[in-house]
Scaffold this motif. Structure first.
Motif: not given
Length: 454
Positions: A177-204
């Motif tokens: 039901a989507g371990g690779i297409p849904v979850h692994i792909s979205s998790g890896a994509a979120a990680l890439a997003f984190c590196f492109v955007l860098e850290r938040r200025n404020e973490i609450g």
């Protein structure tokens, strides 16, 4: 299986109404999961970013639905596609068979029914990614990213796993039901997003725990359609998929919660349980149509421990800022589930589908049934999917970020800057002068009361 190219294939062939009704019901269940993700992320975020997260997740429904209609379904499931990607034979839902779907999983229902069911999987996947970029991303470039990412990442990886010609499927890979297409792909994509955007200025801290609960409830509820519906029939295998889904979420939620209980201040925390429940749902996803209940309990406990450790390591290493732990829960959780599928996959569970079996008439089983090779197959799909998603996502974001007017990073109040609205404007009183907020129109009979009582 029919291979008729006409979109006007005869509809006189009787269809099993019960199976079609279950698939359509499962479609609705998976649909509700996407706003569920929005409520989950909204509750975990700071108040000034709450509304934009709900909106971004909700917008995935129309954006990806249109993309799926234009080319997504065809690129994923076209019968004449190759091992890495489909073709455009079914673009704009053309040449759709009215009698049966494009693979052995969907032969019992009309292809349109299968197409709309699978559309919901394509919809929720980019919504999961948004959590990694929460509290610091602009809406317009993210909307463009969702369309492009669905085409270049989700459709391709899903084609590997679920198309009858996909390389992972022909290799004997198991992903119900989507371990690779849904979850692994979205998790890896979120990680890439984190590196492109860098850290938040404020973490609450999470600002609305009830929203976290509501989001988790909608996800758990919808996951019965997510996994149970992937049997594409109202049969014994669908029942078993629902049983193991519920068990894995239960074991994982309690595992995560009690780990935090003993690790921190001996308190039973709601967010800990919700995080664990979602990680269990993620991990059981690829295994749900292949494993028995005892294996679901093991998968749930393992995902609760390993995903909790991944979340703790993210905090301790402080290398990337994943606001909603998307990589720890979905990327790592999907990897754990896919790996354990290679250990516990059971042909007796597959045989519950009778003559209509997802992935063929039988499987060789997992390592405990004398087939350790299955672990290598599962790892190959997981690793390739994670690397491909991360690299291509990073490239897409890198290019978008350099287009004038499409800068991704946003500092400040996302809801006000990007939308001119607040999640809690009624609780905070009337809009302040100078803010670009649309006037609130009250019901016509609101002034029927005496002015002295207003």
């Amino acid at each position: 299986m029919s291979t008729n190219d006409s979109s006007t294939t005869s509809t006189n062939t009787p269809i099993p109404a019960g199976d079609v009704a279950w698939v359509l019901s499962a479609t609705c269940l998976v649909w509700i999961m996407t706003p569920g993700v929005g409520f989950l992320y909204s509750g975990l975020a700071q108040k000034k970013h709450a509304l934009s997260l709900i909106m971004l997740c909700f917008l995935c429904i129309p954006i990806v639905s249109i993309q799926w209609f234009i080319c997504g379904y065809s690129l994923t499931f076209s019968r004449t596609g190759g091992p890495f990607i489909g073709d455009l034979r079914n673009a704009f839902f053309s040449n759709i068979d009215q009698n049966s779907g494009p693979n052995s999983a969907s032969e019992k229902i009309p292809e349109f029914g299968y197409a709309i069911f699978e559309c919901m999987f394509a919809v929720i996947t980019p919504a999961l990614i948004i959590g990694g970029a929460a509290e610091r991303v602009r809406l317009l470039p993210t909307i463009i990213f969702i369309f492009i990412w669905s085409t270049l990442v989700y459709d391709i990886i899903a084609s590997w796993c679920w198309s009858k010609n996909g390389w992972f499927a022909t290799l004997g890979g198991l992903d119900f039901a989507g371990g690779i297409p849904v979850h692994i792909s979205s998790g890896a994509a979120a990680l890439a997003f984190c590196f492109v955007l860098e850290r938040r200025n404020e973490i609450g801290r999470p600002h609305n725990i009830p929203n976290v609960v509501i989001g988790t409830v909608l996800l758990w509820f919808g996951w019965f359609g997510f996994n149970g519906g992937s049997a594409v029939a109202a049969d014994r295998r669908a029942i078993m998929a629902c049983i193991v889904t519920n068990l894995a979420a239960s074991f994982s939620g309690l595992t995560w919660m009690f780990i935090d209980f003993f690790k921190f201040d001996h308190r039973l925390r709601v967010v800990s349980f919700c995080s664990g429940a979602v990680s269990g749902l993620v991990a059981i996803t690829p295994a749900s149509g292949y494993v028995a209940p005892y294996a679901a309990a093991i998968i749930g406990i393992a995902s609760g421990i390993i995903c909790n450790l991944a979340s703790a390591m993210r905090t301790r290493l402080n290398v990337y800022d994943d606001a909603m732990d998307v990589f720890a829960i979905h990327g790592v959780g999907g990897f754990v589930g896919n790996f354990l599928t290679g250990i516990f996959a059971d042909n007796d569970i597959v045989s519950l589908s009778g003559d209509y079996i997802k992935g063929g008439d039988s499987i060789k089983g997992g390592a405990i049934y004398g087939n350790p090779y299955q672990i290598l197959v599962q790892l190959s799909g997981s690793c390739v999917g994670m690397v491909y998603s991360f690299v291509v996502t990073f490239a897409i974001l890198f290019i978008i970020n350099r287009i004038p007017g499409l800068r991704l990073r946003l500092n400040g109040n996302t809801d006000q800057v990007e939308m001119g609205e607040d999640a809690y404007c009624f609780a905070d009183g009337p809009p302040q002068v100078g803010l670009n907020v649309a006037p609130i129109r009250m019901p016509m009979n609101i002034n029927n009361q005496n002015d002295d009582n207003s």
